[in-house]
Design a protein around this motif. Structure first.
Motif, mmCIF file in Angstrom:
data_model
loop_
_atom_site.group_PDB
_atom_site.id
_atom_site.type_symbol
_atom_site.label_atom_id
_atom_site.label_comp_id
_atom_site.label_asym_id
_atom_site.label_seq_id
_atom_site.Cartn_x
_atom_site.Cartn_y
_atom_site.Cartn_z
ATOM 1 N N LEU A 63 110.580 57.982 45.418
ATOM 2 C CA LEU A 63 109.125 57.886 45.216
ATOM 3 C C LEU A 63 108.943 59.888 45.214
ATOM 4 C CD1 LEU A 63 107.784 54.798 47.281
ATOM 5 C CD2 LEU A 63 107.324 54.970 44.675
ATOM 6 N N PHE A 64 109.688 59.921 46.167
ATOM 7 C CA PHE A 64 108.961 61.592 46.355
ATOM 8 C C PHE A 64 110.574 62.718 46.028
ATOM 9 C CE2 PHE A 64 109.895 59.036 50.019
ATOM 10 C CZ PHE A 64 108.936 58.650 50.751
ATOM 11 N N ASP A 65 110.870 62.237 44.525
ATOM 12 C CA ASP A 65 112.003 63.023 43.550
ATOM 13 C C ASP A 65 110.029 63.239 43.246
ATOM 14 O OD1 ASP A 65 112.601 63.784 41.234
ATOM 15 O OD2 ASP A 65 114.036 62.265 41.158
ATOM 16 N N PRO A 66 110.455 64.895 42.365
ATOM 17 C CA PRO A 66 109.260 66.040 42.005
ATOM 18 C C PRO A 66 108.778 65.439 40.957
ATOM 19 C CG PRO A 66 110.876 66.980 43.441
ATOM 20 C CD PRO A 66 111.397 65.523 43.522
ATOM 21 N N LYS A 67 109.954 64.903 40.194
ATOM 22 C CA LYS A 67 109.745 64.578 38.500
ATOM 23 C C LYS A 67 108.569 63.590 38.501
ATOM 24 C CE LYS A 67 112.386 60.976 37.514
ATOM 25 N NZ LYS A 67 114.037 59.816 37.429
ATOM 26 N N TRP A 68 108.078 62.818 39.431
ATOM 27 C CA TRP A 68 106.392 62.060 39.494
ATOM 28 C C TRP A 68 105.758 62.607 39.997
ATOM 29 C CZ3 TRP A 68 107.884 58.769 36.263
ATOM 30 C CH2 TRP A 68 109.408 58.133 36.261
ATOM 31 N N LYS A 69 105.789 64.184 40.582
ATOM 32 C CA LYS A 69 104.839 64.452 40.892
ATOM 33 C C LYS A 69 103.255 64.783 40.236
ATOM 34 C CE LYS A 69 103.794 68.889 43.006
ATOM 35 N NZ LYS A 69 103.804 70.363 43.219
ATOM 36 N N GLY A 70 102.719 63.743 41.257
ATOM 37 C CA GLY A 70 100.712 63.911 40.874
ATOM 38 C C GLY A 70 100.983 62.046 40.263
ATOM 39 N N LYS A 71 102.313 61.812 40.260
ATOM 40 C CA LYS A 71 102.101 60.854 39.570
ATOM 41 C C LYS A 71 102.428 58.967 40.481
ATOM 42 C CE LYS A 71 103.900 62.583 34.904
ATOM 43 N NZ LYS A 71 104.765 62.958 34.228
ATOM 44 N N VAL A 72 102.463 59.267 41.391
ATOM 45 C CA VAL A 72 102.278 57.577 42.171
ATOM 46 C C VAL A 72 101.448 57.695 43.196
ATOM 47 C CG1 VAL A 72 103.989 57.887 44.250
ATOM 48 C CG2 VAL A 72 104.997 58.880 42.818
ATOM 49 N N ALA A 73 101.134 56.005 43.613
ATOM 50 C CA ALA A 73 99.743 55.634 44.156
ATOM 51 C C ALA A 73 100.452 54.958 45.602
ATOM 52 C CB ALA A 73 98.880 54.950 43.080
ATOM 53 N N MET A 74 100.186 54.890 46.560
ATOM 54 C CA MET A 74 100.023 54.243 47.272
ATOM 55 C C MET A 74 98.164 54.367 48.118
ATOM 56 S SD MET A 74 101.649 57.006 49.778
ATOM 57 C CE MET A 74 101.789 55.487 51.695
ATOM 58 N N ASN A 75 98.423 53.203 48.601
ATOM 59 C CA ASN A 75 97.197 52.151 49.729
ATOM 60 C C ASN A 75 96.926 53.721 50.783
ATOM 61 O OD1 ASN A 75 95.335 50.637 49.872
ATOM 62 N ND2 ASN A 75 97.151 48.893 50.042
ATOM 63 N N PRO A 76 95.589 53.892 50.957
ATOM 64 C CA PRO A 76 95.719 55.513 51.948
ATOM 65 C C PRO A 76 96.455 53.984 53.526
ATOM 66 C CG PRO A 76 94.020 55.123 51.824
ATOM 67 C CD PRO A 76 94.824 54.036 51.218
ATOM 68 N N PRO A 77 97.375 55.474 54.550
ATOM 69 C CA PRO A 77 97.561 54.433 56.288
ATOM 70 C C PRO A 77 96.558 53.670 56.653
ATOM 71 C CG PRO A 77 98.727 56.642 55.837
ATOM 72 C CD PRO A 77 97.964 56.409 54.587
ATOM 73 N N TRP A 78 95.702 54.128 56.793
ATOM 74 C CA TRP A 78 94.443 54.324 57.949
ATOM 75 C C TRP A 78 93.641 53.398 57.270
ATOM 76 C CZ3 TRP A 78 95.086 58.761 55.394
ATOM 77 C CH2 TRP A 78 94.754 60.087 54.259
ATOM 78 N N ARG A 79 93.951 52.481 55.890
ATOM 79 C CA ARG A 79 93.462 51.514 55.832
ATOM 80 C C ARG A 79 93.995 50.067 55.172
ATOM 81 N NH1 ARG A 79 92.918 48.179 51.493
ATOM 82 N NH2 ARG A 79 90.833 47.972 52.006
ATOM 83 N N SER A 80 94.970 50.670 56.064
ATOM 84 C CA SER A 80 96.493 48.831 55.269
ATOM 85 C C SER A 80 97.635 49.286 56.253
ATOM 86 C CB SER A 80 97.242 49.868 53.862
ATOM 87 O OG SER A 80 97.866 49.006 53.574
ATOM 88 N N ILE A 81 97.471 48.128 57.523
ATOM 89 C CA ILE A 81 98.548 47.342 57.844
ATOM 90 C C ILE A 81 100.197 47.655 57.709
ATOM 91 C CG2 ILE A 81 99.277 45.550 59.658
ATOM 92 C CD1 ILE A 81 96.378 45.246 60.622
ATOM 93 N N PRO A 82 99.898 46.982 56.266
ATOM 94 C CA PRO A 82 101.679 47.046 55.766
ATOM 95 C C PRO A 82 101.754 48.521 55.208
ATOM 96 C CG PRO A 82 99.835 44.983 54.442
ATOM 97 C CD PRO A 82 99.593 46.221 55.844
ATOM 98 N N THR A 83 101.234 49.116 54.943
ATOM 99 C CA THR A 83 101.414 50.490 54.915
ATOM 100 C C THR A 83 102.030 51.087 55.845
ATOM 101 O OG1 THR A 83 99.654 50.449 52.990
ATOM 102 C CG2 THR A 83 100.966 52.810 53.634
ATOM 103 N N GLN A 84 101.543 50.763 56.981
ATOM 104 C CA GLN A 84 101.393 51.273 58.112
ATOM 105 C C GLN A 84 102.753 51.094 58.529
ATOM 106 O OE1 GLN A 84 98.618 50.451 61.118
ATOM 107 N NE2 GLN A 84 96.696 51.608 60.056
ATOM 108 N N GLN A 85 103.131 50.092 58.528
ATOM 109 C CA GLN A 85 104.762 49.075 58.869
ATOM 110 C C GLN A 85 105.516 49.827 58.246
ATOM 111 O OE1 GLN A 85 103.876 45.255 58.506
ATOM 112 N NE2 GLN A 85 103.034 44.771 60.423
ATOM 113 N N LEU A 86 105.823 50.540 56.625
ATOM 114 C CA LEU A 86 106.771 50.332 55.667
ATOM 115 C C LEU A 86 106.697 52.322 56.213
ATOM 116 C CD1 LEU A 86 108.206 50.528 52.948
ATOM 117 C CD2 LEU A 86 106.282 50.808 51.642
#
Length: 315
Positions: free
Chosen positions: A133-156
């Motif tokens: 997910l952190f590969d520069p070839k995907w710059k600007g093309k990756v989405a996720m939940n903001p961790p301040w609204r998601s408990i599973p994201t915080q755990q991950l």
């Protein structure tokens, strides 16, 4: 109890379920109990827990039944009296690990997954691991939940940094111009539209999109992930206590669990629930950390959220 619930005539359901699946689920409940009308409030787990806690502390008891993901603050609320202690008739079908103190009943499992738009990601270039997910070839093309609204994201995030030693993932995502969307439904719609190419999210919305034939690929990374679970409880001060127990018991029944699995997009915990067509069973995945709640506490949650807010300049 059913007769008393009919006299109450209503049940209020707070939940974090897939938005377009809630009404079909409640429609099946009303078909079983036509004299009980339903209302629902749908929020992400973090804001849902905060809302219920704020209402409870203010003496505003509005919710009858709650389904949400638990964190340590949630358990403090349970200790302070949020939940009714009772024995639903349907609970006898469940393994003991899915029931906590006869108050919390585990209805569903949420797994972390990487998805991509198969029209945008060429065969052979698909992400296979979290580090991809952190590969520069995907710059600007990756989405996720903001961790301040998601408990599973915080755990991950804790899993990424403490277990996999990936480094400062907030700064890495900042450098890679990650895009935030609110909730799994918003993320998956952005991927299907082509606003982004790939995303990290819980598999809450994946099943329904695959069922509809959306151009999605997915992978559960072999390096593993923390498993989150949805807990259901009947509110201690439910305004419609009998209708609350009727709904709570139905959600644990095979009929209710089948409806949850069909319309809410997650594997359920009833031992007789039918298998799903498009996604693997949890037992078939590698390195699943079954108790995601064990790797995070309120202090660590605060640290993660504050750091990510600071890195992304979000107040």
């Amino acid at each position: 109890m059913v007769a008393a619930a009919k006299k109450e005539g209503k049940v209020v359901f707070y939940n974090n379920l897939q938005p377009d699946g809630i009404e079909p689920i409640l429609r099946k409940f009303r078909a079983r109990y036509p004299d009980i009308s339903t209302e629902h409030i749908r929020l992400g787990s973090n804001p849902l827990n905060e809302r219920f806690g704020t209402e409870y502390n203010a003496g505003r008891h509005l919710a009858d039944v709650v389904i949400t993901i638990a964190d340590q603050n949630f358990y403090k609320g349970i200790e302070s009296g949020w939940a009714e202690k009772w024995s639903p008739p349907e609970a006898k079908s469940y393994a003991p690990e899915w029931i906590v103190d006869d108050m919390l009943f585990t209805t569903q499992q949420l797994r972390e997954v990487i998805i991509w738009n198969t029209n945008l990601v060429k065969p052979g270039e698909e992400p296979k691991e979290w580090k991809d997910l952190f590969d520069p070839k995907w710059k600007g093309k990756v989405a996720m939940n903001p961790p301040w609204r998601s408990i599973p994201t915080q755990q991950l995030i804790v899993y990424w940094e403490d277990k996999l030693k990936l480094g400062d993932t907030a700064q890495m995502f900042k450098d890679n111009n990650v895009r935030f969307f609110e909730g799994s439904a918003g993320i998956i719609q952005a991927v299907v539209r082509g606003d982004v190419a790939i995303a990290e999210l819980t598999d809450l919305s994946v099943y329904g999109m695959l069922e509809d034939g959306a151009p999605l690929g997915f992978v559960y990374p072999d390096s593993g992930f923390p498993l989150s679970v949805n807990r259901m409880f009947v509110a201690k001060h439910a305004p419609h206590p009998n209708a609350a127990k009727v709904l709570g018991n139905w959600l644990l029944s095979l009929e209710g669990q089948t409806a949850l699995q069909e319309h809410a997009g997650l594997p359920v915990t009833h031992p007789d629930a039918p298998p799903r067509k498009h996604l693997p069973a949890t037992k078939d995945l590698k390195n699943v950390m079954v108790d995601g709640e064990s790797i995070i506490n309120p202090e660590l949650q605060k640290k993660v959220v504050n750091h990510w807010r600071t890195v992304f300049g979000v107040r």
